[in-house]
Scaffold this motif. Structure first.
Motif, PDB file in Angstrom:
ATOM      1  N   TYR A  26       0.815  -1.223   0.000  1.00 59.68           N
ATOM      2  CA  TYR A  26       0.000   0.000   0.000  1.00 59.68           C
ATOM      3  C   TYR A  26       0.846   1.269   0.000  1.00 59.68           C
ATOM      4  O   TYR A  26       0.370   2.344  -0.357  1.00 59.68           O
ATOM      5  CB  TYR A  26      -0.939  -0.003   1.208  1.00 59.68           C
ATOM      6  N   ARG A  27       2.099   1.184   0.382  1.00 61.30           N
ATOM      7  CA  ARG A  27       2.978   2.358   0.377  1.00 61.30           C
ATOM      8  C   ARG A  27       3.651   2.572  -0.975  1.00 61.30           C
ATOM      9  O   ARG A  27       4.409   3.527  -1.134  1.00 61.30           O
ATOM     10  CB  ARG A  27       4.046   2.222   1.454  1.00 61.30           C
ATOM     11  N   LYS A  28       3.408   1.666  -1.915  1.00 51.71           N
ATOM     12  CA  LYS A  28       4.058   1.758  -3.219  1.00 51.71           C
ATOM     13  C   LYS A  28       2.998   1.787  -4.316  1.00 51.71           C
ATOM     14  O   LYS A  28       2.665   0.754  -4.908  1.00 51.71           O
ATOM     15  CB  LYS A  28       5.007   0.574  -3.429  1.00 51.71           C
ATOM     16  N   PRO A  29       2.446   2.970  -4.602  1.00 47.06           N
ATOM     17  CA  PRO A  29       1.345   3.069  -5.579  1.00 47.06           C
ATOM     18  C   PRO A  29       1.723   2.595  -6.971  1.00 47.06           C
ATOM     19  O   PRO A  29       0.901   2.018  -7.675  1.00 47.06           O
ATOM     20  CB  PRO A  29       0.991   4.564  -5.564  1.00 47.06           C
ATOM     21  N   ARG A  30       2.966   2.807  -7.393  1.00 44.82           N
ATOM     22  CA  ARG A  30       3.361   2.342  -8.722  1.00 44.82           C
ATOM     23  C   ARG A  30       3.329   0.818  -8.798  1.00 44.82           C
ATOM     24  O   ARG A  30       2.902   0.248  -9.806  1.00 44.82           O
ATOM     25  CB  ARG A  30       4.756   2.863  -9.074  1.00 44.82           C
ATOM     26  N   ALA A  31       3.781   0.166  -7.746  1.00 40.41           N
ATOM     27  CA  ALA A  31       3.736  -1.297  -7.721  1.00 40.41           C
ATOM     28  C   ALA A  31       2.284  -1.776  -7.719  1.00 40.41           C
ATOM     29  O   ALA A  31       1.948  -2.766  -8.386  1.00 40.41           O
ATOM     30  CB  ALA A  31       4.471  -1.816  -6.494  1.00 40.41           C
ATOM     31  N   GLN A  32       1.403  -1.079  -6.992  1.00 38.40           N
ATOM     32  CA  GLN A  32      -0.012  -1.443  -6.990  1.00 38.40           C
ATOM     33  C   GLN A  32      -0.606  -1.366  -8.390  1.00 38.40           C
ATOM     34  O   GLN A  32      -1.356  -2.246  -8.815  1.00 38.40           O
ATOM     35  CB  GLN A  32      -0.782  -0.507  -6.060  1.00 38.40           C
ATOM     36  N   ARG A  33      -0.272  -0.307  -9.095  1.00 42.22           N
ATOM     37  CA  ARG A  33      -0.801  -0.136 -10.458  1.00 42.22           C
ATOM     38  C   ARG A  33      -0.334  -1.259 -11.365  1.00 42.22           C
ATOM     39  O   ARG A  33      -1.110  -1.818 -12.140  1.00 42.22           O
ATOM     40  CB  ARG A  33      -0.356   1.216 -11.015  1.00 42.22           C
ATOM     41  N   LEU A  34       0.956  -1.571 -11.273  1.00 36.95           N
ATOM     42  CA  LEU A  34       1.520  -2.635 -12.111  1.00 36.95           C
ATOM     43  C   LEU A  34       0.849  -3.969 -11.804  1.00 36.95           C
ATOM     44  O   LEU A  34       0.483  -4.729 -12.714  1.00 36.95           O
ATOM     45  CB  LEU A  34       3.020  -2.723 -11.888  1.00 36.95           C
ATOM     46  N   ILE A  35       0.655  -4.257 -10.530  1.00 38.52           N
ATOM     47  CA  ILE A  35       0.009  -5.512 -10.132  1.00 38.52           C
ATOM     48  C   ILE A  35      -1.414  -5.575 -10.681  1.00 38.52           C
ATOM     49  O   ILE A  35      -1.847  -6.609 -11.214  1.00 38.52           O
ATOM     50  CB  ILE A  35       0.003  -5.634  -8.592  1.00 38.52           C
ATOM     51  N   SER A  36      -2.152  -4.474 -10.572  1.00 35.07           N
ATOM     52  CA  SER A  36      -3.538  -4.457 -11.041  1.00 35.07           C
ATOM     53  C   SER A  36      -3.620  -4.683 -12.543  1.00 35.07           C
ATOM     54  O   SER A  36      -4.453  -5.470 -13.025  1.00 35.07           O
ATOM     55  CB  SER A  36      -4.197  -3.123 -10.674  1.00 35.07           C
ATOM     56  N   VAL A  37      -2.761  -4.012 -13.293  1.00 31.62           N
ATOM     57  CA  VAL A  37      -2.783  -4.153 -14.754  1.00 31.62           C
ATOM     58  C   VAL A  37      -2.406  -5.573 -15.160  1.00 31.62           C
ATOM     59  O   VAL A  37      -3.057  -6.187 -16.027  1.00 31.62           O
ATOM     60  CB  VAL A  37      -1.840  -3.131 -15.408  1.00 31.62           C
ATOM     61  N   ILE A  38      -1.374  -6.124 -14.538  1.00 34.02           N
ATOM     62  CA  ILE A  38      -0.946  -7.489 -14.876  1.00 34.02           C
ATOM     63  C   ILE A  38      -2.041  -8.487 -14.519  1.00 34.02           C
ATOM     64  O   ILE A  38      -2.370  -9.390 -15.307  1.00 34.02           O
ATOM     65  CB  ILE A  38       0.366  -7.843 -14.142  1.00 34.02           C
ATOM     66  N   ALA A  39      -2.642  -8.326 -13.337  1.00 36.89           N
ATOM     67  CA  ALA A  39      -3.676  -9.267 -12.900  1.00 36.89           C
ATOM     68  C   ALA A  39      -4.862  -9.261 -13.854  1.00 36.89           C
ATOM     69  O   ALA A  39      -5.338 -10.329 -14.283  1.00 36.89           O
ATOM     70  CB  ALA A  39      -4.126  -8.925 -11.481  1.00 36.89           C
ATOM     71  N   LEU A  40      -5.346  -8.082 -14.217  1.00 39.80           N
ATOM     72  CA  LEU A  40      -6.522  -8.016 -15.088  1.00 39.80           C
ATOM     73  C   LEU A  40      -6.185  -8.412 -16.521  1.00 39.80           C
ATOM     74  O   LEU A  40      -7.047  -8.933 -17.234  1.00 39.80           O
ATOM     75  CB  LEU A  40      -7.125  -6.615 -15.048  1.00 39.80           C
ATOM     76  N   SER A  41      -4.955  -8.200 -16.936  1.00 34.89           N
ATOM     77  CA  SER A  41      -4.538  -8.680 -18.259  1.00 34.89           C
ATOM     78  C   SER A  41      -4.532 -10.209 -18.302  1.00 34.89           C
ATOM     79  O   SER A  41      -4.975 -10.820 -19.287  1.00 34.89           O
ATOM     80  CB  SER A  41      -3.148  -8.135 -18.614  1.00 34.89           C
TER      81      SER A  41
END
Length: 527
Positions: free
Chosen positions: A26-41
């Motif tokens: 939760y302290r790393k918003p860029r990592a969160q974004r990357l995880i979300s995009v990869i997961a939904l892809s």
């Protein structure tokens, strides 16, 4: 890995795993974004693969290795795979849109550490509801949706959003309570909640009890699908949320309710004893919803009412209880998820460029933002059913199915469908003229539209057009899905092999003729 069934749980497992990982970071918003995009892809890739594989027959996974009916089954057939693929494409596009919006706003409008895990949980809930092979697991999917959607609906914590979220939660909890009571009653009557086994056992219980169970499920799902008179909550709840949240809610959440109605009506209650009631509900939903849209001067509320109205088309097709009606209804659901989501994303761009969604305060956007004008016009005409777009194809299929049935009530719905389509065109043309062509009463703010928000919106508009160009193959696919729904035995045989069925339970009792025979008393023989 030669067995493709390992793909079936991925649309549920991957987003849940991604949500946990995003929450831990939760302290790393860029990592969160990357995880979300990869997961939904990955979810989109798995769903598209299942769409192809399920055309050869249902794919079934026994969760935890416990075979049906003891364990929980995840079933990917043509219907669920199509819903999964369309919903996955939509959720990925909306995520990309929201990421660009966050970059443009400096992530001040929404707490990113909460947004990404919640959004992924919402995606998992949708997938779980589509894939579930038993009623209680569908209930679990709905509750996952409820928890995640409430968080998303109230992002920002404004008074208006909290009020709208409270209304939404009260209504959703009422629906969930009715659904849970229905599940308890069904289990008490049949001793199972497995859908395939219910399809075998329900015809054996008292017809009056079966009718009560059907009514309970329809009311619970009708609230979630926003069928009139259970739809008053929707126009007050959706417009207050952030644009990406409103878009994904409008595209997906009501369709989960529609999917549940399709699945239970075709698999569990094929005799169609409530078809006339559903037809009247469909007619009222279409007409009252679109009259509400015509009366609006805010474009978000206008689209919320058109959302309610077009749910009526889907219920129309379901209520016909014919292969042609189900074919058109499934096609229309896929069309509507894409087009309605695209329109709400466009409205988010309109609000950003014009500073408001009030049609009385907008104007001149055709000159200021011509790309935005095109992005609104195409899905608006698609939703209105202008030929040769996918909305036209779906509506023509529904009208043909109504004419083929040929009853007075079916003809009434055909007329109602035509009137609703014309009023939809009127409402959207009014919005188009006011927002894009009238002279604005005051100078609009000079706000630049980020390309990262335009791109996903254009992709969804393009997907709506793709449903038109691929209308023939897609309609053939939905027809095969409807045929399987009519037969029911492919689903039941895939979930309940002969060795698993209880004594006296076989696929022979799942045909419509068998249901009629069970309900019809034997003739008296006079010696």
């Amino acid at each position: 890995m030669n067995d493709p069934t390992w793909l079936v749980p991925l649309p549920v497992v991957v987003p849940l795993f991604g949500a946990g990982l995003a929450l831990a970071l939760y302290r790393k918003p860029r990592a969160q974004r990357l995880i979300s995009v990869i997961a939904l892809s990955l979810v989109l890739a798995a769903s598209a693969t299942l769409l192809v594989l399920a055309d050869g027959g249902p794919l079934v996974v026994d969760v935890g290795g416990w075979a049906a009916p003891v364990g929980i089954d995840l079933v990917a057939d043509r219907l669920s795979a199509l819903m999964l693929t369309i919903s996955s494409a939509v959720t990925l596009a909306v995520l990309l849109y929201s990421l660009a919006e966050g970059d443009a706003d400096g992530d001040e409008a929404a707490p990113v550490s909460i947004y990404h895990p919640t959004y992924l949980v919402l995606t998992a809930g949708v997938a779980n509801a589509f894939l579930s092979g038993d009623l209680f697991n569908i209930y679990v999917g709905f509750e996952i949706l409820l928890a995640a959607s409430y968080v998303l609906l109230t992002l920002g914590g404004t008074g208006e959003r909290i009020r709208a979220g409270s209304i939404y939660v009260v209504v959703a909890l009422l629906s969930s309570a009715l659904f849970l009571i229905s599940i308890a009653m069904i289990y008490a009557a049949t001793g199972t909640v497995n859908l395939a086994q219910l399809a075998v056992r329900l015809p054996e219980i008292d017809p009056g009890v079966r009718l009560v169970l059907q009514i309970m499920l329809l009311v619970a799902f009708g609230i979630k699908a926003a069928i009139f008179p259970l739809s008053a909550w929707l126009p007050d709840s959706y417009p207050t949320a952030p644009a990406p949240v409103t878009a994904v809610f409008a595209g997906l959440l009501t369709k989960v309710g529609v999917y549940a109605i399709i699945r239970t009506q075709t698999l569990l209650f094929p005799e169609g004893r409530l078809d006339d009631v559903l037809m009247w509900a469909a007619l009222a939903t279409m007409i009252i919803g679109i009259l509400g849209a015509v009366a609006q001067d805010d474009i978000k509320r206008l689209l919320s009412f058109t959302l309610v109205s077009h749910i009526g088309y889907m219920i129309f097709g379901i209520a016909l209880s014919t292969t042609m009606g189900w074919t058109a209804s499934i096609y229309y659901v896929a069309h509507h998820i894409t087009v309605q989501t695209a329109l709400f994303l466009v409205v988010g761009l309109i609000e950003r460029r014009g500073g408001t969604t009030s049609l009385d305060r907008l104007g001149g956007l055709a000159k200021l933002a011509p790309v935005l004008a095109i992005l609104f016009f195409i899905p608006a005409m698609n939703l209105s059913g202008i030929p040769p777009l996918s909305g036209f194809l779906g509506k023509v299929g529904l009208l043909q199915a109504g004419v083929e049935l040929g009853t007075p009530l079916a003809y009434t719905l055909v007329v109602g469908g035509v009137v609703t389509s014309l009023l939809t065109l009127y409402a959207l043309v009014k919005a188009w003229n006011k927002a894009f062509w009238q002279t604005p009463p005051a100078e609009l703010p000079d706000t630049r539209l980020p390309g990262g928000m335009i791109g996903p919106t254009a992709a969804l508009v393009g997907l709506g057009l793709a449903l038109t160009f691929a209308g023939g193959p897609l309609y053939a696919y939905t027809e095969r899905a409807a045929d399987a729904l009519k037969e029911r035995s492919p689903y039941i045989d895939a979930v309940l092999p002969d060795g698993v069925r209880g004594a006296g339970e076989s696929a022979d009792v799942v045909s419509d003729e068998a249901v009629i025979e069970l309900e019809t008393p034997a003739p008296e023989v006079t010696p």
